[in-house]
Design a protein around this motif. Structure first.
Motif, PDB file in Angstrom:
ATOM      1  N   ASP A   1       0.196  -1.151   0.158  1.00 46.69           N
ATOM      2  CA  ASP A   1       0.050  -0.503   0.201  1.00 46.69           C
ATOM      3  C   ASP A   1       0.898   0.925  -0.008  1.00 46.69           C
ATOM      4  OD1 ASP A   1      -2.323  -0.995   0.144  1.00 46.69           O
ATOM      5  OD2 ASP A   1      -2.016  -1.222   1.976  1.00 46.69           O
ATOM      6  N   VAL A   2       1.920   1.152   0.756  1.00 49.90           N
ATOM      7  CA  VAL A   2       2.555   2.756   0.658  1.00 49.90           C
ATOM      8  C   VAL A   2       3.706   2.666  -0.181  1.00 49.90           C
ATOM      9  CG1 VAL A   2       4.882   3.181   2.295  1.00 49.90           C
ATOM     10  CG2 VAL A   2       2.953   1.882   3.301  1.00 49.90           C
ATOM     11  N   VAL A   3       4.061   1.562  -1.089  1.00 49.37           N
ATOM     12  CA  VAL A   3       5.309   1.909  -1.819  1.00 49.37           C
ATOM     13  C   VAL A   3       3.849   2.368  -3.305  1.00 49.37           C
ATOM     14  CG1 VAL A   3       6.046  -0.221  -3.938  1.00 49.37           C
ATOM     15  CG2 VAL A   3       6.599  -0.362  -1.485  1.00 49.37           C
ATOM     16  N   ASP A   4       2.584   1.933  -3.151  1.00 45.69           N
ATOM     17  CA  ASP A   4       2.014   1.905  -4.616  1.00 45.69           C
ATOM     18  C   ASP A   4       1.405   3.290  -4.371  1.00 45.69           C
ATOM     19  OD1 ASP A   4       0.888   0.921  -7.097  1.00 45.69           O
ATOM     20  OD2 ASP A   4      -1.381   1.981  -5.525  1.00 45.69           O
ATOM     21  N   VAL A   5       1.182   3.889  -3.210  1.00 44.20           N
ATOM     22  CA  VAL A   5       0.993   5.502  -3.244  1.00 44.20           C
ATOM     23  C   VAL A   5       2.352   6.260  -3.138  1.00 44.20           C
ATOM     24  CG1 VAL A   5       0.505   7.357  -1.521  1.00 44.20           C
ATOM     25  CG2 VAL A   5      -0.880   4.779  -1.616  1.00 44.20           C
ATOM     26  N   LEU A   6       3.230   5.616  -3.016  1.00 41.10           N
ATOM     27  CA  LEU A   6       4.066   6.545  -3.176  1.00 41.10           C
ATOM     28  C   LEU A   6       4.603   6.730  -4.898  1.00 41.10           C
ATOM     29  CD1 LEU A   6       7.103   5.548  -0.340  1.00 41.10           C
ATOM     30  CD2 LEU A   6       6.117   7.909  -0.783  1.00 41.10           C
ATOM     31  N   LEU A   7       4.671   5.430  -5.558  1.00 44.79           N
ATOM     32  CA  LEU A   7       4.503   5.440  -7.269  1.00 44.79           C
ATOM     33  C   LEU A   7       3.761   6.300  -7.948  1.00 44.79           C
ATOM     34  CD1 LEU A   7       5.042   1.547  -7.813  1.00 44.79           C
ATOM     35  CD2 LEU A   7       6.620   3.586  -7.913  1.00 44.79           C
TER      36      LEU A   7
ATOM     37  N   GLY B   1      -0.809  13.598  -4.996  1.00 43.34           N
ATOM     38  CA  GLY B   1      -2.070  12.931  -6.295  1.00 43.34           C
ATOM     39  C   GLY B   1      -1.978  13.043  -7.150  1.00 43.34           C
ATOM     40  N   THR B   2      -1.941  12.183  -8.168  1.00 44.25           N
ATOM     41  CA  THR B   2      -2.575  12.433  -9.310  1.00 44.25           C
ATOM     42  C   THR B   2      -3.907  12.388 -10.238  1.00 44.25           C
ATOM     43  OG1 THR B   2      -1.757  10.443  -9.730  1.00 44.25           O
ATOM     44  CG2 THR B   2      -0.262  11.613 -10.332  1.00 44.25           C
ATOM     45  N   ARG B   3      -4.731  13.355  -9.983  1.00 45.36           N
ATOM     46  CA  ARG B   3      -6.334  13.166 -10.202  1.00 45.36           C
ATOM     47  C   ARG B   3      -6.534  13.451 -11.490  1.00 45.36           C
ATOM     48  NH1 ARG B   3      -9.048  14.782  -5.413  1.00 45.36           N
ATOM     49  NH2 ARG B   3      -7.898  15.512  -3.639  1.00 45.36           N
ATOM     50  N   ARG B   4      -7.504  12.787 -11.814  1.00 45.25           N
ATOM     51  CA  ARG B   4      -7.846  11.829 -13.167  1.00 45.25           C
ATOM     52  C   ARG B   4      -8.950  13.735 -13.067  1.00 45.25           C
ATOM     53  NH1 ARG B   4      -8.683   8.009 -16.823  1.00 45.25           N
ATOM     54  NH2 ARG B   4      -7.818   6.581 -15.230  1.00 45.25           N
ATOM     55  N   LYS B   5      -8.473  13.324 -14.702  1.00 47.62           N
ATOM     56  CA  LYS B   5      -8.946  15.634 -15.742  1.00 47.62           C
ATOM     57  C   LYS B   5     -10.230  14.996 -15.830  1.00 47.62           C
ATOM     58  CE  LYS B   5      -5.039  17.522 -16.364  1.00 47.62           C
ATOM     59  NZ  LYS B   5      -3.428  18.030 -16.682  1.00 47.62           N
ATOM     60  N   GLU B   6     -11.540  15.325 -15.406  1.00 47.02           N
ATOM     61  CA  GLU B   6     -12.266  14.372 -15.968  1.00 47.02           C
ATOM     62  C   GLU B   6     -12.373  15.508 -17.181  1.00 47.02           C
ATOM     63  OE1 GLU B   6     -14.781  12.642 -14.850  1.00 47.02           O
ATOM     64  OE2 GLU B   6     -13.171  12.408 -12.652  1.00 47.02           O
ATOM     65  N   ASP B   7     -12.356  16.305 -17.400  1.00 45.96           N
ATOM     66  CA  ASP B   7     -12.382  17.584 -18.916  1.00 45.96           C
ATOM     67  C   ASP B   7     -11.759  16.630 -19.557  1.00 45.96           C
ATOM     68  OD1 ASP B   7     -10.707  18.380 -17.151  1.00 45.96           O
ATOM     69  OD2 ASP B   7     -11.246  20.315 -17.808  1.00 45.96           O
TER      70      ASP B   7
ATOM     71  N   MET C   1      -1.310  -7.638  -8.503  1.00 47.29           N
ATOM     72  CA  MET C   1      -1.595  -6.314 -10.595  1.00 47.29           C
ATOM     73  C   MET C   1      -3.255  -6.026 -10.077  1.00 47.29           C
ATOM     74  SD  MET C   1       0.833  -6.716 -12.497  1.00 47.29           S
ATOM     75  CE  MET C   1       0.733  -6.269 -13.973  1.00 47.29           C
ATOM     76  N   SER C   2      -3.983  -6.819  -9.241  1.00 49.76           N
ATOM     77  CA  SER C   2      -5.333  -5.952  -9.633  1.00 49.76           C
ATOM     78  C   SER C   2      -5.669  -5.658  -8.378  1.00 49.76           C
ATOM     79  CB  SER C   2      -6.386  -7.389  -9.395  1.00 49.76           C
ATOM     80  OG  SER C   2      -5.556  -8.420  -9.691  1.00 49.76           O
ATOM     81  N   TRP C   3      -4.816  -5.880  -7.588  1.00 53.19           N
ATOM     82  CA  TRP C   3      -5.071  -4.505  -6.641  1.00 53.19           C
ATOM     83  C   TRP C   3      -4.303  -2.988  -5.994  1.00 53.19           C
ATOM     84  CZ3 TRP C   3      -9.045  -4.964  -2.579  1.00 53.19           C
ATOM     85  CH2 TRP C   3      -9.841  -6.092  -2.531  1.00 53.19           C
ATOM     86  N   TYR C   4      -3.272  -3.222  -6.903  1.00 52.00           N
ATOM     87  CA  TYR C   4      -2.354  -2.118  -6.669  1.00 52.00           C
ATOM     88  C   TYR C   4      -2.214  -1.619  -8.275  1.00 52.00           C
ATOM     89  CZ  TYR C   4      -1.571  -4.039  -2.103  1.00 52.00           C
ATOM     90  OH  TYR C   4      -2.052  -4.340  -1.243  1.00 52.00           O
ATOM     91  N   GLU C   5      -3.005  -0.200  -8.437  1.00 50.79           N
ATOM     92  CA  GLU C   5      -2.730   0.162 -10.154  1.00 50.79           C
ATOM     93  C   GLU C   5      -1.104   0.867 -10.468  1.00 50.79           C
ATOM     94  OE1 GLU C   5      -4.344   3.994 -12.692  1.00 50.79           O
ATOM     95  OE2 GLU C   5      -4.726   3.962 -10.693  1.00 50.79           O
ATOM     96  N   HIS C   6      -0.145   1.203  -9.125  1.00 54.41           N
ATOM     97  CA  HIS C   6       0.901   1.664  -9.851  1.00 54.41           C
ATOM     98  C   HIS C   6       1.770   0.661  -9.544  1.00 54.41           C
ATOM     99  CE1 HIS C   6      -0.385   5.570  -9.615  1.00 54.41           C
ATOM    100  NE2 HIS C   6      -1.442   5.787  -9.648  1.00 54.41           N
ATOM    101  N   ILE C   7       1.713   0.018  -8.940  1.00 58.91           N
ATOM    102  CA  ILE C   7       2.850  -1.702  -8.808  1.00 58.91           C
ATOM    103  C   ILE C   7       3.050  -1.784 -10.180  1.00 58.91           C
ATOM    104  CG2 ILE C   7       3.221  -3.654  -7.527  1.00 58.91           C
ATOM    105  CD1 ILE C   7       2.910  -2.266  -4.889  1.00 58.91           C
ATOM    106  N   GLY C   8       1.379  -2.510 -10.363  1.00 60.90           N
ATOM    107  CA  GLY C   8       0.794  -3.037 -11.506  1.00 60.90           C
ATOM    108  C   GLY C   8       1.313  -2.129 -12.653  1.00 60.90           C
TER     109      GLY C   8
END
Length: 330
Positions: free
Chosen positions: A31-37, A100-106, A298-305
């Motif tokens: 969890d910590v690694v994924d947030v840092l990534l 963070g890197t928020r996904r741009k809705e527009d 691969m399923s739970w961690y977007e950035h580690i994946g």
């Protein structure tokens, strides 16, 4: 004392309890690694992408659809509920300090560069951009020619229904083309078509695609059903491909003559949403066996994946070269 005894596992359960505690510690560290990534990719995407797509870490769907209702955008709700208490606390901390890197809705994903900087852009992986752009790659085997002297010959009008073969996750058309197609009776009076799903094999891998079920079905329609004029056909599918086959059959009930499902991802009905049940069953957070651990990561961690794909997929030519050296084969 009785309550205390209930909390402390008996000696026979200690190995299981120890493994569960170790798994909790490992996934908390991930969890910590994924947030840092998340921070790292946010910075890199900001510099290297024309329009950064962002991630799902800080995005919330809002009101969840009721059980049985289809997602409006076709994207599974598991992207928004796969967090843990440790991950949520870290994300709130990042949000408080403006990270963070928020996904741009527009932002229009159609304008995003494809492939992205972290994807492989070699000639083989990018060949789909010059070969039609939106057409899937497939292997077509024509019907076997009748033997000379045979009493009956099948005309074009008497040819049997064609068959579309759909592979599963981490696979390609080779799964069928190298096993089923060589069988003498396989193509008897019918065409066999093994397709590479969107994002697999030699098919297109656009970065501006969410790879939803609808995307897979529409890609098969414009690449196979319409160009090959498939008035009727059979469907043979494996694993993840079973879901695509069922959706395709539901959309074309008059055309599909039969559906063969090999190892479909099936779960008994319950009151929970099917997507969340599938996530917990297919990618349970366990360290053993290794295949399950890999699925969980691969399923739970977007950035580690994404990092694993960056190391393995972007540098696949190096790994292929290394495997050839080690195995002494072409």
């Amino acid at each position: 004392m009785a309550a205390l005894a209930d909390l402390v596992p008996c000696p026979a359960e200690w190995p299981r309890a120890a493994m569960a505690a170790l798994a909790a510690a490992v996934f908390a560290a991930l969890d910590v690694v994924d947030v840092l990534l998340c921070l790292v990719y946010g910075v890199l995407d900001g510099f290297l992408e024309e329009i950064p797509l962002g991630c799902y870490c800080h995005r919330s769907r809002g009101k969840a659809p009721a059980v049985g209702e289809e997602e409006a955008d076709g994207v599974s709700d598991t992207l928004y509920v796969r967090r843990s208490a440790c991950r949520d606390a870290l994300l709130r901390l990042l949000g408080a300090v403006g990270g963070g890197t928020r996904r741009k809705e527009d932002a229009s994903p159609a304008k995003a560069r494809s492939p992205r900087w972290s994807d492989c852009g070699c000639g083989k992986c990018g060949a789909w951009r010059s070969n039609g752009g939106d057409r899937l790659h497939f292997v077509l085997q024509e019907p076997t020619a009748p033997k000379k002297g045979a009493e009956e010959t099948r005309s074009e009008s008497g040819r049997g229904d064609d068959a579309i073969f759909i592979h599963g996750f981490t696979s390609s058309s080779s799964f069928w083309a190298q096993t089923v197609f060589p069988e003498p009776a396989a193509a008897n009076h019918r065409r066999l078509i093994a397709v590479d799903l969107l994002g697999f094999g030699d098919s297109p891998k656009p970065a501006n695609c969410a790879y939803t079920l609808r995307d897979h079905v529409e890609a098969i329609e414009r690449s196979l059903i319409d160009p090959l004029h498939l008035g009727s056909f059979h469907l043979v599918s494996h694993s993840m491909g079973c879901t695509v086959a069922i959706a395709l059959a539901a959309k074309h009930p008059a055309r599909v003559k039969s559906v063969t499902l090999v190892a479909p991802p099936y779960f008994l009905p319950c009151e929970e949403r099917a997507s969340q049940v599938a996530l917990r069953r297919l990618a349970e957070k366990k360290l053993w066996p290794p295949l399950l651990f890999g699925s969980a990561v691969m399923s739970w961690y977007e950035h580690i994946g994404r990092t694993i794909c960056f190391v393995v997929c972007k540098n696949h030519r190096f790994w292929e070269w290394l495997i050839k050296i080690l195995t002494r084969t072409r």
